[in-house]
Design an enzyme around this catalytic site. Structure first.
Site, PDB file in Angstrom:
ATOM      1  N   ASP A  67       1.462  17.047  28.407  1.00 26.67           N
ATOM      2  CA  ASP A  67       0.564  15.904  28.246  1.00 26.67           C
ATOM      3  C   ASP A  67       1.289  14.745  27.585  1.00 26.67           C
ATOM      4  OD1 ASP A  67       0.786  17.047  25.679  1.00 26.67           O
ATOM      5  OD2 ASP A  67      -1.150  18.034  25.844  1.00 26.67           O
ATOM      6  N   ASN A 141     -10.073  23.777  18.472  1.00 22.77           N
ATOM      7  CA  ASN A 141     -11.298  23.846  19.278  1.00 22.77           C
ATOM      8  C   ASN A 141     -11.076  24.573  20.608  1.00 22.77           C
ATOM      9  OD1 ASN A 141      -9.818  21.975  20.723  1.00 22.77           O
ATOM     10  ND2 ASN A 141     -11.325  20.324  20.589  1.00 22.77           N
ATOM     11  N   HIS A 143      -8.566  23.999  22.839  1.00 23.75           N
ATOM     12  CA  HIS A 143      -7.942  23.267  23.940  1.00 23.75           C
ATOM     13  C   HIS A 143      -6.510  23.737  24.161  1.00 23.75           C
ATOM     14  CE1 HIS A 143      -6.425  20.215  20.833  1.00 23.75           C
ATOM     15  NE2 HIS A 143      -5.327  20.522  21.512  1.00 23.75           N
ATOM     16  N   GLU A 148      -9.887  19.380  26.684  1.00 22.52           N
ATOM     17  CA  GLU A 148     -10.882  19.553  25.634  1.00 22.52           C
ATOM     18  C   GLU A 148     -12.085  20.358  26.140  1.00 22.52           C
ATOM     19  OE1 GLU A 148     -10.032  18.802  22.770  1.00 22.52           O
ATOM     20  OE2 GLU A 148      -9.047  16.852  22.599  1.00 22.52           O
TER      21      GLU A 148
END
Length: 261
Positions: A67, A141, A143, A148
């Site tokens: 990314d 979380n 990811h 996400e």
């Protein structure tokens, strides 16, 4: 999915590096998927040490980032291309050349240029033969990459917004100033990541314990994007004791690791 539990982050990184080096030395040409953040740094340190010893080289390989932030200037110290250059590129590091380091182009006009850059990056991975081994970290979380919670489990490389939790977690790289953390990114999608031949997931620290438990033992759900890895045929998870602390089947994971490693 095989889960190895190690005493600390250094031991987990060393074991992951040994596996990566073995895999790389058996495949030519070799395309490595690379992650950023703090978790993979001990792994990259191990790879640099192996290169210095003459037992590992990426000189004949290509590397593909997961990314990139949108909106950071080229050369910004927290752009993921710059981070990966600092960690991997050069004969004094792993032998990887700068032209063989592929990253999404986040320095584009938003939104049209960003979507075009995402499509181009997805095509570049495919056109170069795909990823042989993908390194992953995991967010608190759940990811992976910048996928996400709520993302499609079959998503391709795409433009997306960063969750507030992710931006808060990453603020430590931006002088602890949330306003400096970009809020948009280009990321490989879950469908793109799942096309890698082999996957190595690293997680260390108590802050990753809930995410690891959900990814490894929870239901496969977009609420925990990393849970899609349960469907991949070749995943090794390297965790320290703190990150493994909420696994309900910890003893069985340890037994299975010994059986198959």
């Amino acid at each position: 999915m095989k889960v190895g539990v190690f005493t600390d982050a250094t031991a987990a990184a060393k074991a992951a590096a040994e596996h990566l080096i073995e895999m790389k030395n058996g495949v030519t040409p070799f395309n490595l998927g690379v992650a950023t953040g703090s978790t993979p740094l001990p792994l990259y340190e191990e790879l640099r040490a192996a290169h210095a010893e003459g037992t590992f080289s990426l000189a004949d390989s290509k590397a593909f980032a997961l990314d990139e932030y949108i909106g950071l200037e080229p050369g910004h110290p927290e752009s993921y291309r710059k981070v990966l250059q600092d960690e991997l590129v050069g004969d004094d590091k792993t032998g990887l050349t700068d032209q063989n380091l592929f990253t999404p182009n986040g320095n584009v006009e938003f939104p049209e240029g960003a979507h075009e850059a995402a499509d181009a990056y997805d095509a570049a991975i495919s056109d170069n033969g795909g990823v042989n081994l993908q390194i992953l970290g995991i967010g608190s979380n759940g990811h992976i990459g910048f996928n996400e919670p709520g993302i499609s489990l079959s998503s391709r490389t795409h433009v997306d917004a960063l969750a507030r939790q992710t931006r808060e977690d990453n603020a430590r790289f931006f002088d602890d100033d949330l306003d400096k953390v970009p809020d948009m990114c280009i990321t490989q999608g879950l469908g793109t990541i799942m096309e890698a031949d082999h996957i190595v997931l690293l997680a260390t620290g108590a802050g990753k314990a809930d995410a690891i438990a959900a990814a490894v033992e929870g239901p496969i759900t977009s609420s925990c994007p990393a849970s899609i890895l349960q469907m991949h045929p070749s995943v090794r998870v390297y965790v320290d004791e703190a990150a493994a602390s909420k696994l309900e089947n910890l003893d069985m994971h340890k037994v299975r690791w010994e059986l198959h490693v």
